[in-house]
Design a protein around this motif. Structure first.
Motif, PDB file in Angstrom:
ATOM      1  N   THR A 230      -9.259  -2.830 -32.784  1.00  0.00           N
ATOM      2  CA  THR A 230      -8.666  -3.822 -31.886  1.00  0.00           C
ATOM      3  C   THR A 230      -9.599  -4.993 -31.641  1.00  0.00           C
ATOM      4  O   THR A 230      -9.147  -6.114 -31.373  1.00  0.00           O
ATOM      5  N   ILE A 231     -10.895  -4.742 -31.733  1.00  0.00           N
ATOM      6  CA  ILE A 231     -11.879  -5.813 -31.586  1.00  0.00           C
ATOM      7  C   ILE A 231     -12.226  -6.403 -32.948  1.00  0.00           C
ATOM      8  O   ILE A 231     -12.247  -7.618 -33.135  1.00  0.00           O
ATOM      9  N   LEU A 232     -12.465  -5.522 -33.918  1.00  0.00           N
ATOM     10  CA  LEU A 232     -12.918  -5.969 -35.228  1.00  0.00           C
ATOM     11  C   LEU A 232     -11.888  -6.878 -35.903  1.00  0.00           C
ATOM     12  O   LEU A 232     -12.251  -7.863 -36.548  1.00  0.00           O
ATOM     13  N   LEU A 238     -12.775 -13.456 -29.347  1.00  0.00           N
ATOM     14  CA  LEU A 238     -13.128 -12.323 -28.504  1.00  0.00           C
ATOM     15  C   LEU A 238     -13.437 -12.781 -27.084  1.00  0.00           C
ATOM     16  O   LEU A 238     -13.988 -13.863 -26.863  1.00  0.00           O
ATOM     17  N   THR A 239     -13.103 -11.912 -26.127  1.00  0.00           N
ATOM     18  CA  THR A 239     -13.528 -12.161 -24.753  1.00  0.00           C
ATOM     19  C   THR A 239     -15.016 -11.869 -24.639  1.00  0.00           C
ATOM     20  O   THR A 239     -15.638 -11.303 -25.552  1.00  0.00           O
ATOM     21  N   THR A 240     -15.586 -12.220 -23.481  1.00  0.00           N
ATOM     22  CA  THR A 240     -17.014 -11.953 -23.268  1.00  0.00           C
ATOM     23  C   THR A 240     -17.294 -10.460 -23.376  1.00  0.00           C
ATOM     24  O   THR A 240     -18.283 -10.039 -24.004  1.00  0.00           O
ATOM     25  N   GLU A 241     -16.465  -9.656 -22.775  1.00  0.00           N
ATOM     26  CA  GLU A 241     -16.660  -8.207 -22.812  1.00  0.00           C
ATOM     27  C   GLU A 241     -16.526  -7.676 -24.238  1.00  0.00           C
ATOM     28  O   GLU A 241     -17.308  -6.824 -24.681  1.00  0.00           O
ATOM     29  N   THR A 248     -22.942  -4.679 -30.391  1.00  0.00           N
ATOM     30  CA  THR A 248     -23.544  -3.359 -30.581  1.00  0.00           C
ATOM     31  C   THR A 248     -23.520  -2.919 -32.034  1.00  0.00           C
ATOM     32  O   THR A 248     -24.109  -1.888 -32.382  1.00  0.00           O
ATOM     33  N   HIS A 249     -22.837  -3.704 -32.915  1.00  0.00           N
ATOM     34  CA  HIS A 249     -22.831  -3.306 -34.329  1.00  0.00           C
ATOM     35  C   HIS A 249     -24.237  -3.314 -34.913  1.00  0.00           C
ATOM     36  O   HIS A 249     -24.504  -2.631 -35.906  1.00  0.00           O
ATOM     37  N   VAL A 250     -25.159  -4.062 -34.294  1.00  0.00           N
ATOM     38  CA  VAL A 250     -26.531  -4.082 -34.787  1.00  0.00           C
ATOM     39  C   VAL A 250     -27.189  -2.722 -34.574  1.00  0.00           C
ATOM     40  O   VAL A 250     -27.713  -2.107 -35.523  1.00  0.00           O
TER      41      VAL A 250
END
Length: 378
Positions: A230-232, A238-241, A248-250
């Motif tokens: 849903t994000i990817l 994207l929103t800030t959240e 965090t993918h790092v």
């Protein structure tokens, strides 16, 4: 010795060279019952014969008219094709100096005349045995090294396969970034080749094992595997959240690479991958993430990938933006010197930016290839 240079005989071949006809006849009578034997009167005749055959051993007199024994062995040892033939000096000289000189020139033994038939046969037999064992050992070592090389290549291919498969998983999941992995590898290839040519960060690059450098770049976004669809693949900004989650993918990428290391008990081929994945969002001025490192505290792999990654993001279309003109993308990268990007690397980018544009242009016409067919060297 090649088979075509051997006489038609299953026996080993001995050549006796001496200007004394009596000595030649004696030697020939002793040897011909055991070996294929040639009795020659001079070094000149020997070299003519060696154009046709390669014997297993040469018995060589020292004092001969024309080419002496010493000069003959010098010429033998200087010829790559003939240098491995064992040479035994057979001479009437008894002094220690002559023996030492012959041995220093490469002779394997020194027999004085008149010689004992039994002693001559025993010396020849021993030296032929040693020569045969040396050939067998050399052949064994050669075969062993070939097997080791083959096994090493199999391991490298397996490691490449791991990188490729994981990279394909990332590419298929992140449908917005088709071709991104391929292009970033190609950009890095250009940058690193130019750096090597110009000596930029040469000390550091020289310490790297470059075998996996470019292929490792495929894993720079491997942490996206753990990001929600849903994000990817959100069809919008994207929103800030959501962006905080995306960041965090790092750390998730580092976790994934370290898991591969633990499972395979091998980390050398992931050395660069971990640095590409962990530091490509850091910025030269310290405003990046996740560690907010600055300057050369950012590993060089991360500083390189930052340029390749940002450039490709700029020239690629996204649900929330159009693809950017190549000239504008180049300008943004150059303007990031000293802020987002390493100034020394920006100088390199400036020199190869035409190559970046060519890669981007070609990629827009070819969207069906996910893995960069890397040549194996930079």
């Amino acid at each position: 010795m090649t088979m075509q240079n051997r006489p038609v005989s299953s026996r080993q071949t001995i050549v006796m060279v001496d200007d004394n006809v009596t000595t030649l006849n004696i030697a020939r009578n002793i040897l011909r019952g055991h070996y294929e034997t040639y009795a020659l009167p001079s070094g000149t005749v020997l070299f003519n014969l060696l154009e046709k055959i390669t014997p297993d051993l040469i018995l060589l007199d020292i004092e001969m008219p024309g080419i002496s024994g010493y000069e003959t062995i010098k010429r033998l040892k200087a010829d790559e094709r003939l240098s491995g033939i064992p040479v035994i000096f057979v001479t009437s000289r008894y002094d220690e100096g002559s023996e030492l000189e012959g041995l220093s020139l490469g002779a394997i033994d020194y027999i004085t005349k008149p010689f004992s038939p039994a002693l001559l046969l025993r010396r020849i037999k021993n030296h032929l045995l040693i020569a045969t064992q040396e050939k067998e050992l050399k052949s064994f070592n050669s075969n062993l090294m070939q097997k080791v090389d083959q096994k090493a290549q199999q391991i490298i291919q397996m490691q490449f396969a791991i990188l490729n498969v994981v990279a394909e998983l990332v590419e298929f999941r992140d449908r917005k970034t088709g071709g991104h992995i391929v292009r970033t590898q190609q950009y890095l290839d250009l940058l690193v080749k130019k750096m090597l040519k110009e000596g930029v960060y040469l000390d550091e690059i020289s310490s790297w094992d470059l075998t996996f450098l470019i292929p490792s770049a495929q894993l720079h976004d491997v942490g996206k595997i753990a990001i929600s669809d849903t994000i990817l693949n959100k069809p919008g900004k994207l929103t800030t959240e959501e962006f905080e989650i995306m960041k965090t993918h790092v750390s998730r990428g580092i976790d994934a690479i370290e898991r591969i290391e633990r499972e395979t008990h091998e980390d050398s081929f992931l050395y660069h991958a971990k640095r590409f994945a962990g530091y490509h969002h850091e910025k030269w001025d310290g405003s990046g993430y996740p560690h907010k490192l600055a300057g050369e505290d950012i590993p060089l792999q991360g500083r390189l990938m930052a340029i390749a990654d940002v450039y490709d993001a700029l020239i690629s279309a996204r649900p929330y933006k159009e693809e950017m003109p190549l000239a504008v993308a180049k300008s943004i990268i150059l303007n990031g010197e000293g802020k987002h990007f390493d100034p020394a690397l920006i100088n390199v980018f400036r020199d190869v930016s035409d190559g970046f544009e060519e890669i981007a242009t070609n990629s827009r016409n070819q969207t069906d290839s996910f893995i960069y067919k890397w040549s194996g060297s930079v």
